[in-house]
Design a protein around this motif. Structure first.
Motif, PDB file in Angstrom:
ATOM      1  N   ASP A 281      35.836  24.473  29.935  1.00 36.00           N
ATOM      2  CA  ASP A 281      36.828  23.434  30.219  1.00 36.00           C
ATOM      3  C   ASP A 281      37.976  23.909  31.108  1.00 36.00           C
ATOM      4  N   VAL A 282      38.291  25.205  31.068  1.00 30.06           N
ATOM      5  CA  VAL A 282      39.415  25.720  31.855  1.00 30.06           C
ATOM      6  C   VAL A 282      39.091  25.818  33.344  1.00 30.06           C
ATOM      7  N   VAL A 283      37.821  25.712  33.709  1.00 36.26           N
ATOM      8  CA  VAL A 283      37.407  25.761  35.112  1.00 36.26           C
ATOM      9  C   VAL A 283      37.496  24.339  35.658  1.00 36.26           C
ATOM     10  N   ARG A 284      38.488  24.103  36.520  1.00 32.10           N
ATOM     11  CA  ARG A 284      38.721  22.730  36.972  1.00 32.10           C
ATOM     12  C   ARG A 284      38.508  22.553  38.474  1.00 32.10           C
ATOM     13  N   SER A 285      39.080  23.429  39.273  1.00 35.96           N
ATOM     14  CA  SER A 285      39.032  23.250  40.728  1.00 35.96           C
ATOM     15  C   SER A 285      37.794  23.927  41.318  1.00 35.96           C
ATOM     16  N   ASP A 286      37.540  23.621  42.587  1.00 38.44           N
ATOM     17  CA  ASP A 286      36.419  24.263  43.286  1.00 38.44           C
ATOM     18  C   ASP A 286      36.655  25.763  43.408  1.00 38.44           C
ATOM     19  N   GLU A 287      37.917  26.160  43.590  1.00 36.85           N
ATOM     20  CA  GLU A 287      38.247  27.589  43.673  1.00 36.85           C
ATOM     21  C   GLU A 287      37.942  28.281  42.338  1.00 36.85           C
ATOM     22  N   ASP A 288      38.262  27.611  41.242  1.00 39.91           N
ATOM     23  CA  ASP A 288      37.941  28.155  39.914  1.00 39.91           C
ATOM     24  C   ASP A 288      36.434  28.291  39.731  1.00 39.91           C
ATOM     25  N   LYS A 289      35.688  27.307  40.221  1.00 40.46           N
ATOM     26  CA  LYS A 289      34.221  27.356  40.095  1.00 40.46           C
ATOM     27  C   LYS A 289      33.654  28.533  40.885  1.00 40.46           C
ATOM     28  N   GLU A 290      34.191  28.762  42.089  1.00 40.73           N
ATOM     29  CA  GLU A 290      33.736  29.908  42.891  1.00 40.73           C
ATOM     30  C   GLU A 290      34.024  31.220  42.166  1.00 40.73           C
ATOM     31  N   ARG A 291      35.228  31.317  41.615  1.00 39.75           N
ATOM     32  CA  ARG A 291      35.609  32.534  40.880  1.00 39.75           C
ATOM     33  C   ARG A 291      34.704  32.738  39.667  1.00 39.75           C
ATOM     34  N   PHE A 292      34.440  31.667  38.944  1.00 38.17           N
ATOM     35  CA  PHE A 292      33.581  31.758  37.760  1.00 38.17           C
ATOM     36  C   PHE A 292      32.163  32.150  38.170  1.00 38.17           C
ATOM     37  N   ASP A 293      31.668  31.578  39.265  1.00 39.49           N
ATOM     38  CA  ASP A 293      30.330  31.935  39.754  1.00 39.49           C
ATOM     39  C   ASP A 293      30.246  33.405  40.151  1.00 39.49           C
ATOM     40  N   ARG A 294      31.323  33.937  40.769  1.00 39.20           N
ATOM     41  CA  ARG A 294      31.331  35.369  41.119  1.00 39.20           C
ATOM     42  C   ARG A 294      31.225  36.226  39.864  1.00 39.20           C
ATOM     43  N   LEU A 295      32.000  35.861  38.834  1.00 36.98           N
ATOM     44  CA  LEU A 295      31.933  36.615  37.574  1.00 36.98           C
ATOM     45  C   LEU A 295      30.539  36.546  36.967  1.00 36.98           C
ATOM     46  N   TYR A 296      29.982  35.356  36.906  1.00 38.79           N
ATOM     47  CA  TYR A 296      28.663  35.148  36.310  1.00 38.79           C
ATOM     48  C   TYR A 296      27.594  35.944  37.072  1.00 38.79           C
ATOM     49  N   ASP A 297      27.621  35.835  38.396  1.00 39.56           N
ATOM     50  CA  ASP A 297      26.646  36.542  39.233  1.00 39.56           C
ATOM     51  C   ASP A 297      26.745  38.053  39.033  1.00 39.56           C
ATOM     52  N   ASP A 298      27.967  38.570  38.990  1.00 45.81           N
ATOM     53  CA  ASP A 298      28.171  40.006  38.805  1.00 45.81           C
ATOM     54  C   ASP A 298      27.648  40.467  37.441  1.00 45.81           C
ATOM     55  N   LEU A 299      27.887  39.683  36.414  1.00 47.98           N
ATOM     56  CA  LEU A 299      27.431  40.072  35.075  1.00 47.98           C
ATOM     57  C   LEU A 299      25.914  40.069  34.969  1.00 47.98           C
ATOM     58  N   VAL A 300      25.260  39.142  35.653  1.00 46.17           N
ATOM     59  CA  VAL A 300      23.789  39.089  35.597  1.00 46.17           C
ATOM     60  C   VAL A 300      23.175  40.168  36.483  1.00 46.17           C
ATOM     61  N   ARG A 301      23.627  40.241  37.731  1.00 45.59           N
ATOM     62  CA  ARG A 301      22.985  41.152  38.693  1.00 45.59           C
ATOM     63  C   ARG A 301      23.410  42.610  38.530  1.00 45.59           C
ATOM     64  N   VAL A 302      24.679  42.851  38.339  1.00 48.50           N
ATOM     65  CA  VAL A 302      25.171  44.231  38.312  1.00 48.50           C
ATOM     66  C   VAL A 302      25.038  44.851  36.930  1.00 48.50           C
ATOM     67  N   THR A 303      25.490  44.145  35.909  1.00 44.67           N
ATOM     68  CA  THR A 303      25.454  44.733  34.572  1.00 44.67           C
ATOM     69  C   THR A 303      24.137  44.480  33.856  1.00 44.67           C
ATOM     70  N   GLY A 304      23.355  43.514  34.343  1.00 50.28           N
ATOM     71  CA  GLY A 304      22.035  43.276  33.768  1.00 50.28           C
ATOM     72  C   GLY A 304      22.047  42.439  32.495  1.00 50.28           C
ATOM     73  N   LEU A 305      23.112  41.710  32.248  1.00 45.57           N
ATOM     74  CA  LEU A 305      23.152  40.849  31.060  1.00 45.57           C
ATOM     75  C   LEU A 305      22.191  39.676  31.227  1.00 45.57           C
ATOM     76  N   GLU A 306      21.677  39.202  30.128  1.00 43.77           N
ATOM     77  CA  GLU A 306      20.855  37.997  30.145  1.00 43.77           C
ATOM     78  C   GLU A 306      21.766  36.821  30.483  1.00 43.77           C
ATOM     79  N   PRO A 307      21.262  35.800  31.174  1.00 47.12           N
ATOM     80  CA  PRO A 307      22.111  34.672  31.582  1.00 47.12           C
ATOM     81  C   PRO A 307      22.933  34.027  30.462  1.00 47.12           C
ATOM     82  N   PRO A 308      22.392  33.792  29.257  1.00 49.88           N
ATOM     83  CA  PRO A 308      23.262  33.195  28.216  1.00 49.88           C
ATOM     84  C   PRO A 308      24.429  34.110  27.826  1.00 49.88           C
ATOM     85  N   ASP A 309      24.151  35.424  27.725  1.00 47.13           N
ATOM     86  CA  ASP A 309      25.224  36.372  27.400  1.00 47.13           C
ATOM     87  C   ASP A 309      26.239  36.457  28.544  1.00 47.13           C
TER      88      ASP A 309
END
Length: 93
Positions: free
Chosen positions: A13-41
């Motif tokens: 819910d705290v992700v509101r603007s397009d800039e916030d969505k981009e930032r959240f996507d960067r975090l998500y992508d980094d956690l999946v690709r770099v750290t190897g976490l499963e997508p739900p985690d």
């Protein structure tokens, strides 16, 4: 936004603007690709990190540089004498 970046399947819910969505996507992508976490985690961790203010930037994005701040040096100056001043940044002449 790079097309090969993973997009989060949902946003908290705290992700509101397009800039916030981009930032959240960067975090998500980094956690999946770099750290190897499963997508739900990764989604859970990205939500927590987003709320704490973490951000991931690509190596080519410019970051803001801090300006140098000159404060008082705390030196004790005898009465009647002038304190030392930092050297001038202006060119001579």
């Amino acid at each position: 936004m790079p097309t090969d970046r993973l997009r989060a399947p949902a946003y908290p819910d705290v992700v509101r603007s397009d800039e916030d969505k981009e930032r959240f996507d960067r975090l998500y992508d980094d956690l999946v690709r770099v750290t190897g976490l499963e997508p739900p985690d990764a989604l859970l961790h990205a939500a927590t990190q987003f709320q704490l203010g973490f951000d991931v930037r690509t190596p080519f994005e410019k970051r803001k540089r801090r300006k140098k701040v000159y404060g008082t040096s705390g030196q004790i100056v005898p009465e009647g004498a002038e304190p030392e001043r930092p050297p001038s940044l202006d060119p001579p002449g």
